[in-house]
Every structure is written in structure tokens, then in C-alpha cells.
Design a protein around this motif. Structure first.
Motif, short mmCIF file in Angstrom:
data_model
loop_
_atom_site.label_atom_id
_atom_site.label_comp_id
_atom_site.label_asym_id
_atom_site.label_seq_id
_atom_site.Cartn_x
_atom_site.Cartn_y
_atom_site.Cartn_z
N ALA A 1 18.98 -28.48 -1.91
CA ALA A 1 19.02 -27.21 -2.64
C ALA A 1 19.81 -26.15 -1.87
O ALA A 1 20.05 -26.29 -0.66
N GLU A 2 20.21 -25.10 -2.57
CA GLU A 2 20.82 -23.93 -1.93
C GLU A 2 19.76 -23.20 -1.09
O GLU A 2 18.59 -23.16 -1.47
N ILE A 3 20.20 -22.63 0.03
CA ILE A 3 19.31 -21.82 0.87
C ILE A 3 19.88 -20.41 0.97
O ILE A 3 21.03 -20.23 1.38
N TRP A 4 19.08 -19.43 0.58
CA TRP A 4 19.47 -18.02 0.64
C TRP A 4 18.52 -17.28 1.56
O TRP A 4 17.32 -17.56 1.59
N ILE A 5 19.06 -16.32 2.31
CA ILE A 5 18.24 -15.59 3.28
C ILE A 5 18.52 -14.10 3.19
O ILE A 5 19.67 -13.67 3.11
N LYS A 6 17.46 -13.32 3.15
CA LYS A 6 17.53 -11.86 3.06
C LYS A 6 17.61 -11.28 4.47
O LYS A 6 16.71 -11.50 5.29
N LEU A 7 18.68 -10.56 4.77
CA LEU A 7 18.93 -10.08 6.13
C LEU A 7 18.27 -8.71 6.35
O LEU A 7 18.90 -7.66 6.23
N GLU A 8 16.99 -8.76 6.72
CA GLU A 8 16.22 -7.53 6.88
C GLU A 8 16.50 -6.78 8.17
O GLU A 8 16.00 -5.67 8.37
N GLY A 9 17.30 -7.37 9.04
CA GLY A 9 17.73 -6.65 10.23
C GLY A 9 18.59 -5.45 9.91
O GLY A 9 18.85 -4.61 10.77
N GLY A 10 19.03 -5.34 8.65
CA GLY A 10 19.83 -4.20 8.22
C GLY A 10 19.06 -2.92 7.98
O GLY A 10 19.66 -1.88 7.69
N ASN A 11 17.74 -2.98 8.09
CA ASN A 11 16.93 -1.76 7.97
C ASN A 11 17.08 -0.89 9.23
O ASN A 11 17.53 -1.38 10.27
N PRO A 12 16.72 0.39 9.16
CA PRO A 12 16.98 1.31 10.28
C PRO A 12 16.48 0.85 11.65
O PRO A 12 17.18 1.02 12.64
N THR A 13 15.28 0.26 11.73
CA THR A 13 14.80 -0.23 13.03
C THR A 13 15.05 -1.72 13.20
O THR A 13 14.55 -2.33 14.15
N GLY A 14 15.80 -2.31 12.28
CA GLY A 14 16.14 -3.72 12.40
C GLY A 14 15.05 -4.67 11.97
O GLY A 14 14.98 -5.80 12.45
N SER A 15 14.20 -4.27 11.03
CA SER A 15 13.07 -5.10 10.62
C SER A 15 12.62 -4.73 9.21
O SER A 15 12.71 -3.57 8.79
N TYR A 16 12.07 -5.73 8.49
CA TYR A 16 11.51 -5.42 7.18
C TYR A 16 10.24 -4.58 7.26
O TYR A 16 9.75 -4.07 6.26
N LYS A 17 9.71 -4.39 8.47
CA LYS A 17 8.52 -3.57 8.64
C LYS A 17 8.77 -2.11 8.26
O LYS A 17 7.82 -1.37 7.97
N ASP A 18 10.03 -1.68 8.24
CA ASP A 18 10.33 -0.32 7.79
C ASP A 18 9.84 -0.08 6.37
O ASP A 18 9.39 1.01 6.03
N ARG A 19 9.93 -1.11 5.55
CA ARG A 19 9.47 -1.01 4.15
C ARG A 19 7.97 -0.72 4.11
O ARG A 19 7.50 0.12 3.32
N MET A 20 7.22 -1.43 4.94
CA MET A 20 5.78 -1.24 5.01
C MET A 20 5.43 0.14 5.54
O MET A 20 4.57 0.84 4.98
N ALA A 21 6.12 0.56 6.61
CA ALA A 21 5.76 1.82 7.27
C ALA A 21 5.97 3.02 6.36
O ALA A 21 5.12 3.92 6.31
N VAL A 22 7.09 3.05 5.64
CA VAL A 22 7.33 4.20 4.77
C VAL A 22 6.36 4.19 3.59
O VAL A 22 5.96 5.26 3.10
N SER A 23 5.96 3.02 3.14
CA SER A 23 4.97 2.93 2.06
C SER A 23 3.61 3.44 2.52
O SER A 23 2.99 4.28 1.86
N VAL A 24 3.15 2.99 3.68
CA VAL A 24 1.82 3.36 4.18
C VAL A 24 1.74 4.84 4.52
O VAL A 24 0.83 5.55 4.07
N LEU A 25 2.69 5.32 5.31
CA LEU A 25 2.62 6.72 5.76
C LEU A 25 3.03 7.69 4.67
O LEU A 25 2.42 8.76 4.52
N GLY A 26 4.04 7.35 3.91
CA GLY A 26 4.48 8.23 2.83
C GLY A 26 3.41 8.42 1.77
O GLY A 26 3.15 9.55 1.33
#
Length: 311
Positions: free
Chosen positions: A27-52
Motif C-alpha cells: 500500500a501507499e504510505i503517507w506521513i504528516k510532518l508535524e515538526g512544522g509546528n512552532p515548537t516542532g511537535s504536534y503537541k502545539d495543537r493540544m496546548a493551544v486547545s487546552v490553555l485557550g
């Protein structure tokens, strides 16, 4: 793209095909490059959701202190978002995690308290000591516990990731596979896909050295951010089709192969994800698609065991 502050840079990360790693007749393999977030991690998505969302509800206000125990990526994201929102942040950390992550949290103005590990390994006991210390600090006046293992805002923060994947690929996503710490990134991404009408098979991963999900017993391992030694609070077993344990040594080797052969630079959990994605792609056969996540950037692990000797 113009945004009112640095929080606007979170999300809309690239999705790329790992054609050079696809097995023959697989099968095809696709990967989401979450290092492109400001701190280099998909955790930025979580942090802005929780604190905001906490600030929107009036549970937090500028000047308050946020507390969390963390292996570093969550802490760096919380420190970053706290800096933008005018909050203080205290992290309960450990020397079992990358030194660069401690430095990153401090760069964003965080206070970092360190719990000592046993021989640099991540163990259930270590996690429990970190948790107890964070809970005690959060009881102090003017403090707010981010609650990465309990707040519903954590899982919700990852829904846009699934929506972005759906927008890029459309229909034809057969399997979503990812390593789990809290389980929020995997389940939140699945939630986002479901909102667009896509319901692929969901596969959760853990280190073979700490096979809690597959055998019921955790253990010491070296894959940062996952395998926390207890049932991931956001992992919905009713929606997960399969759990797999992947050898951490295969994951670390894959990290090095990814950077050299595909320019994909990630940490141990990313290596784990791709090892499993290749297995699944081989099992699925042609005309199918597997999607996984590059959770963060490999720069967080420079000087650590994954990239230390350059081999």
C-alpha cells in the motif's frame, strides 16, 4: 500567511508520501510532518486547545501558573502557548528525557523541575513520581493543572489534524496508525477524519519493551512520549481495531533511515510509526493507503542515543 500572533502558525502541516519505503506490491504510505509546528511537535495543537479553551471559560487568566508533568514535547508546547497568552508554566521533567527538551522549555520561560530516573530509562515508577509532584504543585494558589491525561480539550485539539489529512487525500484512507502516549493524537485525528465521513482502520502502537496494551504489563523503554505505563486515558478501545508492539531498536534504526533516505527527521515514536506502517502496507497490498504521523522534529533528539554516533 499573516496571523495576529505565533499561535496562528499551528497546524496545516505537510502530508508527504514515503514512496521509497513502500514495500513491493504494498500500500501507499503517507506521513504528516508535524515538526512544522512552532515548537516542532504536534503537541502545539493540544496546548493551544487546552490553555485557550481554559482561558475562554474563565478558568485561567494572564499571570496564572500552569503545571504539568511531561517528557518535554508537551511541556515545550505548553511553555510556548503560555508565553504567548501571558501565563507562567512549571514543568515536572526527568533526566530520562532529552536534555534539549529541557532547554527548549526554559527558552520559553518555563520553570523546569527534574525527577531523577533509574539509569536513564522511562519506568512506570518514574511517571508516577512525576505525576504526584505535579499534582501537589497544582494545588498551590494561582496554579492550574493542564491535565494532559484527562482534559477533554486534549483530544479535541487533534481533530484538525484529521481534517487536514482528509482535505489532502480525500477518500481512500484505509488505515491510520500511530504510537500512543495519552492516546489523544491518534483518537483526535480519527475524530477529525470521522467528521469528514472517513473511518479508516485504527491501529495503536507501543514499544515492545513496554507492551501494556498488548500484554497488560509495562516495562522500561527509551521511546520518549509514549508507553507511559498505564492505560492511555484517551484510547477508545471500542474504536481501535488493533494494538501492536514494535521493537524500539527497529524504531531508532528507522529514524536514521528516514532522515537519510527521505529527509524525514523525527524521534523514536516517528520511527515506531513508520516501522508499523511498512508492516501494514505489506499486509494490505496495492491500491490501499496507510497514514501515519511524524510526531515531532528530530532536532529534539540531537545529542541523545538515536542520533548520537551518526551511524
Amino acid at each position: 500567511m499573516r496571523t495576529k500572533d505565533a499561535l496562528g502558525a499551528i497546524g496545516n502541516t505537510p502530508l508527504v508520501r514515503l514512496k521509497q519505503f513502500e514495500p513491493e506490491n504494498g500500500a501507499e504510505i503517507w506521513i504528516k510532518l508535524e515538526g512544522g509546528n512552532p515548537t516542532g511537535s504536534y503537541k502545539d495543537r493540544m496546548a493551544v486547545s487546552v490553555l485557550g479553551r481554559a482561558m475562554a471559560r474563565g478558568e485561567l487568566k494572564a499571570g496564572d501558573r500552569v503545571v504539568e508533568y511531561t517528557g518535554g514535547s508537551t511541556g515545550t508546547a505548553l511553555a510556548f502557548v503560555s508565553a504567548v497568552l501571558g501565563l507562567k508554566f512549571t514543568a515536572v521533567f526527568s533526566d530520562a528525557f532529552s536534555e534539549s527538551k529541557r532547554q527548549a522549555m526554559q527558552a520559553f520561560g518555563a520553570e523546569v523541575l527534574v525527577e531523577k530516573s533509574e539509569d536513564g530509562t522511562i519506568t512506570p515508577d518514574l511517571i508516577q513520581r512525576m505525576k504526584a509532584r505535579a499534582h501537589a504543585l497544582a494545588e498551590e494558589p494561582g496554579s492550574h493543572y493542564a491535565d494532559q491525561f484527562g482534559s477533554p480539550d486534549v483530544r479535541a485539539g487533534y481533530e484538525p489534524m484529521g481534517q487536514e489529512i482528509a482535505a489532502d487525500l480525500g477518500e481512500g484512507i484505509d488505515v491510520l496508525v500511530a504510537a500512543v502516549g495519552t492516546g489523544a493524537a491518534l483518537m483526535g485525528t480519527a475524530d477529525g477524519l470521522a467528521r469528514t465521513g472517513l473511518k479508516p482502520k485504527i491501529v495503536a502502537l507501543e514499544p515492545l519493551q513496554s507492551p501494556l496494551l498488548t500484554t497488560g504489563k509495562g516495562g522500561p523503554h527509551r521511546v520518549e512520549g509514549i508507553g507511559v505505563g498505564f492505560e492511555p486515558p484517551f484510547l477508545d478501545r471500542d474504536k481501535v481495531d488493533e494494538c501492536r508492539a514494535i521493537d524500539q531498536e527497529l524504531a531508532f534504526d528507522m529514524c536514521r533511515k528516514l532522515s537519510r533516505d527521505a529527509g524525514v527527521f523525527g524521534g523514536g515514536s516517528t520511527g515506531l510509526n513508520v516501522v508499523a506502517a511498512i508492516e501494514i502496507a505489506r499486509e494490505l497490498g496495492p491500491s490501499k493507503r496507510v497514514v501515519t504521523l511524524c510526531c515531532d522534529t528530530g532536532s529534539k533528539y540531537l545529542g541523545g542515543h538515536i542520533y548520537a554516533d551518526g551511524t
